[in-house]
Write an enzyme that holds these catalytic residues in place. Structure first.
Site, PDB file in Angstrom:
ATOM      1  N   ASN A  72       0.627  -1.289   0.451  1.00  0.00           N
ATOM      2  CA  ASN A  72      -0.082  -0.018   0.010  1.00  0.00           C
ATOM      3  C   ASN A  72       0.529   0.813   0.087  1.00  0.00           C
ATOM      4  OD1 ASN A  72       0.713  -0.918   1.976  1.00  0.00           O
ATOM      5  ND2 ASN A  72      -1.024  -0.274   3.475  1.00  0.00           N
ATOM      6  N   HIS A 210      -2.836 -11.335   9.654  1.00  0.00           N
ATOM      7  CA  HIS A 210      -3.178 -10.853  11.224  1.00  0.00           C
ATOM      8  C   HIS A 210      -4.399 -11.236  11.901  1.00  0.00           C
ATOM      9  CE1 HIS A 210      -5.255  -8.175   8.503  1.00  0.00           C
ATOM     10  NE2 HIS A 210      -4.759  -7.481   8.050  1.00  0.00           N
ATOM     11  N   ASP A 282       2.923  -6.400  11.825  1.00  0.00           N
ATOM     12  CA  ASP A 282       1.887  -5.915  10.899  1.00  0.00           C
ATOM     13  C   ASP A 282       1.876  -4.515  11.441  1.00  0.00           C
ATOM     14  OD1 ASP A 282      -0.017  -4.608   9.190  1.00  0.00           O
ATOM     15  OD2 ASP A 282      -1.165  -5.335  10.723  1.00  0.00           O
TER      16      ASP A 282
END
Length: 409
Positions: A72, A210, A282
């Site tokens: 991203n 996750h 994460d």
């Protein structure tokens, strides 16, 4: 025992010290370097949040010799040219090994497949992390192509049709008691269920990002028992916290949210029985302003590279909940097996990617000391009993904190 390194590889585990530079380590544990298969390095495109240099410096300080970087970014690495911009920055600035992911869909918009084939040789797998792929048919097409390319689909599972607008935390008793809009756990596990059915159809290697819910754990356990090529990760915060631990501060805001005590316990059970393969942070840095608006208004994401091991060791290993070997397998061994990365054992000819752990280093976590540009962590101020003393990547020391008098370079 002595461990000898030459030209970036382990050459002996019982070497003579003659004609060698010696590092004396006392009461420390040497393990294969940690691997985090889920980090956000934010560059190119968002370097005010993190850079490849700062993010990999944080990784080194946390004992990580390799990380897998989410796509991203701006531009999104959805074709070879965009991926090339990221690879150039990695080559110039990374302190540890960085394996990028390519996007599953163009711009991570979930509408058309990205150029998977032209990126395949340079990526660890394909992910649209931050957004679930909403179209079943598009995910099926992605899996078929990823199977052909022998790359895993690494899925952020989130069915947006099941989300409450403006959700802040897990949809549980704590949210209702404190009038917070909640995130329905079905938004995660329903898409895990859909994708496992697609794995059964396509045979694609599939890794769930996750994992946070007890239902997801049960689905993945059943898929593994069926022999499907399904793996998963969870984060330290999901293993040691529940929603009753939350404060109305941005440093507790992430997606998926920290869930109930029952979910936490199911994740620990999954780690113990092998359902949960990896522990991944994460690591998702944001600016102080972006994290200053409480649980309702802050952006999702916390940092975790510099806190993972001491938090896990202190809260799971020292308490007798999880054996140290299980934690190390989830940090060192399983990530390499799943993603085909080098290293993972202390044997001759293996790459010299090593982490040195001091299991008797009491201290308090202080986010002001982080190498990451991000400071948002739910663990700020927590007391821990262990630390990373040194990180060696490719035979080079990329981090050390030898503050014991008897440890010397």
């Amino acid at each position: 025992m002595d461990l000898a390194i030459d030209q970036g590889r382990i050459v002996s585990v019982s070497s003579s010290r003659e004609n060698a530079s010696v590092i004396e380590l006392h009461n420390c544990l040497i393990v294969p370097g940690f691997v985090d298969v889920h980090v956000h390095l934010r560059e190119p495109g968002f370097s005010y949040k993190e850079t490849i240099y700062s993010g990999t410096a944080a990784a080194a300080a946390g004992g990580y010799t390799a990380v897998c970087a989410m796509p991203n970014l701006k531009p999104v690495p959805d074709n070879a040219d965009a991926l090339g911009l990221q690879l150039d920055l990695i080559r110039k600035n990374a302190k540890v090994r960085v394996y990028p992911y390519g996007a599953i869909t163009q711009g991570e918009k979930g509408e058309e497949l990205a150029e998977l084939a032209e990126m395949a040789s340079d990526v660890a797998g394909f992910s649209d992390d931050g957004r679930g792929v909403q179209s079943r048919e598009l995910m099926r097409q992605a899996m078929l192509l990823a199977k052909q390319l022998d790359k895993p689909i690494v899925a952020h599972c989130e069915d947006e049709s099941l989300l409450t607008k403006g959700w802040a935390i897990h949809d549980g008793e704590f949210a209702r008691r404190n009038s917070f809009p909640g995130n329905d756990p079905a938004s995660e596990w329903k898409q895990v269920e859909r994708d496992i059915a697609l794995v059964r159809e396509t045979g694609c290697r599939y890794h769930v990002c996750h994992v946070s819910t007890k239902e997801s754990v049960a689905l993945i356990r059943a898929a593994k028992a069926e022999g499907l090529p399904v793996t998963c990760e969870t984060g330290p915060h999901y293993l040691v916290m529940c929603d009753e631990d939350l404060l109305d501060e941005g440093r507790f805001k992430m997606n998926p949210p920290i869930r109930s005590a029952e979910d936490r316990d199911a994740l620990v059970a999954g780690l113990l029985d092998g359902t949960v393969d990896c522990i991944a942070t994460d690591h998702a840095p944001h600016s102080a302003e972006e994290k200053s608006k409480g649980l309702r208004g802050s952006l999702n994401g916390i940092v975790g590279l510099e806190t993972a091991f001491p938090i896990l060791y202190t809260n799971l290993v020292e308490t007798g909940i999880v054996p140290l070997e299980t934690v190390l397998n989830a940090l060192c061994v399983n990530p390499r097996k799943i993603f085909g990365l080098p290293g993972g054992s202390l044997e001759e000819a293996q790459i010299a990617d090593l982490t040195v752990l001091d299991l008797n280093r009491p201290h308090s976590i202080n986010s002001a000391d982080f190498r990451s540009l991000g400071r948002a962590t739910p663990f700020d101020g927590w007391g821990v009993s262990a630390a990373v003393a040194m990180t060696i990547c490719g035979g080079e020391i990329v981090y050390h904190d030898l503050n014991r008098q008897e440890d010397t370079l």
